[in-house]
Design an enzyme around this catalytic site. Structure first.
Site, mmCIF file in Angstrom:
data_model
loop_
_atom_site.group_PDB
_atom_site.id
_atom_site.type_symbol
_atom_site.label_atom_id
_atom_site.label_comp_id
_atom_site.label_asym_id
_atom_site.label_seq_id
_atom_site.Cartn_x
_atom_site.Cartn_y
_atom_site.Cartn_z
ATOM 1 C CE LYS A 1 0.488 9.626 -5.657
ATOM 2 N NZ LYS A 1 -0.098 9.461 -5.731
ATOM 3 C CB SER B 1 -4.267 7.489 -4.524
ATOM 4 O OG SER B 1 -3.262 5.985 -5.006
ATOM 5 C CB SER C 1 -0.472 5.604 -3.688
ATOM 6 O OG SER C 1 -1.191 6.423 -4.783
HETATM 7 N N1 GLN Z 1 -4.383 1.067 -4.497
HETATM 8 C C1 GLN Z 1 -4.014 1.353 -5.712
HETATM 9 C C2 GLN Z 1 -3.242 0.426 -6.669
HETATM 10 O O1 GLN Z 1 -2.290 -0.039 -6.000
HETATM 11 C C3 GLN Z 1 -4.810 2.630 -6.993
HETATM 12 C C4 GLN Z 1 -3.532 3.338 -6.428
HETATM 13 C C5 GLN Z 1 -3.793 4.871 -7.091
HETATM 14 O O2 GLN Z 1 -4.613 5.090 -7.775
HETATM 15 N N2 GLN Z 1 -2.693 5.414 -7.881
HETATM 16 O O3 GLN Z 1 -2.846 0.529 -7.981
#
Ligand code: GLN
Length: 485
Positions: free
Chosen positions: A79, A178, A154
């Site tokens: 990532k 994410s 994400s």
């Molecule tokens: N969807 C969640 C957010 O926008 C989780 C994101 C994540 O785990 N990085 O914060």
């Protein structure tokens, strides 16, 4: 099936038998990217020369007859928030355009030490804020099972890259879901380890009390091998736990159940798509048939989890992202004429809308006068959320729950409906707030899209999750399925 679409364990066997070389695996990844990633959009880029040099070094070790670990010669893509020395790192943000990592993240270094080929940078929501990868400041990633839909986020690039067969393994990060949510949406396996199980050194911080790095792969065993490589203490990260790391692959074979499994009633309430629910119920029925005891448990503070998360995570993000000031790091506005302008204009130009929203919210909840009302209170409720889980673990070995209330939505469909996007993380966020390990495993399809369930474990009990997840996986054929691209 091309080499790039196979599992790490299959590839390791072919390498050990000298039927293929690490270079051939990597070239197969390049070919697959050239053939399909124009449509998927998972990779932001990769350095072919650097990756091939790593592959050739692995092949040379093997030719010499050295004893090699199971990941030697296996590509693991990152990532775009995980540092690779001398390579770009952008967190999919304009803010970090042109930034080059001066060092390897600890997870990168550990993978290299295992002989893995650490390569590529995968698309993500900007600074990991989002649930569809549409908040990327770089490009859109499409779900390999239906290109008109989001891959989740994400870590959408990581999950889509594995699902599309562009790399056998990838790392993601999970602050509120994410890793697990995109894994579920893309039909692959993803694990968020216990908070502190994996070092965060060299991983761009979003919310430091929640962030955790973990692997995404086609099978539970592949994910266990990757976690083995990256887990453990780290003098560079004070939150990385020094506890010894079990030998996952051996120990998971020894755990055969039957287990007592908790099913939290709050996770099956209104909002869960009935077709998704049916798939999760099939998974519960499977474990029941294996002799497991299914117990209803209650996690009453779950209802507050999303609110608590958006206070704590934004507070931490507002502090962590303060470093992108256009001076030490980050984009610097060309319009700036004085010091204040450098900060204001650089940040205004460098960050996307969602990141700005979070910084503003986080700054607000930390402001004197609101700090006690929001931040301190949220921390107290966070303790209640963890207490709920620990109480449940007094009665059950682990918890089974949905990952996401729905299947992935169409790209663009939720662009203006932020609240529904935030609420979509209702089943994953409590796990981060409690610091627990959880694995997302494919268990069926709904609306022609993949669906996963998650197993949530006691702190540092990743082994039981691997064992139970593998029991399900081996009785089904989801791990062998690949999207038709
Ligand atoms: N969807 C969640 C957010 O926008 C989780 C994101 C994540 O785990 N990085 O914060």
């Amino acid at each position: 099936m091309s080499l790039s679409q196979q599992t790490a364990v299959e590839l390791a066997a072919l390498l050990a038998a000298k039927e293929i070389s690490a270079r051939e695996i990597l070239e197969s990844c390049f070919a697959r990217i050239a053939a399909v990633d124009g449509r998927v959009g998972a990779f932001l880029g990769y350095d072919a020369e650097d990756a091939l040099a790593q592959a050739d070094a692995s092949d040379a070790r093997r030719a010499k007859g050295e004893t090699l670990g199971p990941l030697d010669g296996i590509p693991v893509a990152l990532k775009d928030n995980i540092s690779l020395r001398n390579q770009p790192l952008t967190c999919a943000s304009k803010m970090l355009k042109g930034y080059v990592s001066p060092y390897d993240a600890t997870v990168t270094r550990k993978l290299r030490e295992q002989g893995a080929i650490v390569w590529g940078w995968l698309n993500m929501d900007e600074f990991a804020m989002g649930a569809s990868t549409e908040n990327s400041g770089r490009q859109i990633t499409h779900n390999p099972w239906d290109l008109s839909r989001a891959p989740g986020g994400s870590s959408g690039g990581s999950a889509a890259a594995v699902a599309a067969g562009l790399t056998p393994l990838a790392l993601g990060s999970d602050t509120g879901g994410s890793i697990r949510q995109p894994a579920s949406h893309c039909g692959v396996v993803g694990m968020k380890p216990t908070y502190g199980r994996v070092s965060r050194y060299g991983v761009a911080a979003f919310a430091s009390s929640l962030d955790q790095v973990g692997p995404i792969g086609h099978t539970v065993e592949d994910v266990a091998l990757a976690l083995q490589a990256i887990a453990g203490g780290d003098p560079h990260d004070g939150t990385a736990l020094a506890n010894s790391v079990p030998h996952y692959r051996e120990e998971m074979q020894r755990k055969t159940g039957p287990w007592t499994i908790g099913v939290p009633e709050e996770f099956f309430a209104a909002g869960l798509d009935p077709d998704v629910k049916a798939q999760i119920e099939n998974a519960i029925a499977f474990y029941q048939q294996q002799g497991c005891t299914i117990k209803k448990v209650s996690l009453p503070s779950t209802a507050q989890a999303v609110a608590v998360y958006y206070i704590i995570s934004t507070a931490e993000a507002s502090s962590n992202l303060a470093r992108y000031d256009g001076i030490r790091y980050g984009h610097r506005s060309e319009k700036a004429t004085d010091a204040i302008d450098i900060y204001a204009l650089s940040r205004a130009e460098g960050f996307g809308d969602e990141v700005k929203r979070r910084i503003i919210l986080g700054t607000y909840v930390l402001t004197s006068g609101y700090y006690d009302a929001y931040y301190v209170r949220a921390q107290k409720v966070r303790t209640l959320i963890r207490d709920d889980f620990m109480r449940a673990f007094g009665e059950v070995d682990f918890i089974l729950a949905p990952v996401s209330p729905t299947t992935p939505f169409k790209l663009g469909e939720r662009a203006t409906d932020l609240l529904s996007v935030y609420l979509g993380d209702i089943y994953t966020i409590p796990v981060n707030l409690a610091g627990l390990p959880a694995i997302s495993v494919p268990c069926g399809t709904a609306h022609d899209m993949p669906v996963g369930f998650q197993l949530i474990g006691k702190p540092l009990d990743e082994v039981t999750l691997f064992a139970a997840a593998q029991q399900f996986e081996q009785a089904h054929d989801f791990a062998a399925r690949r999207p038709n691209l």
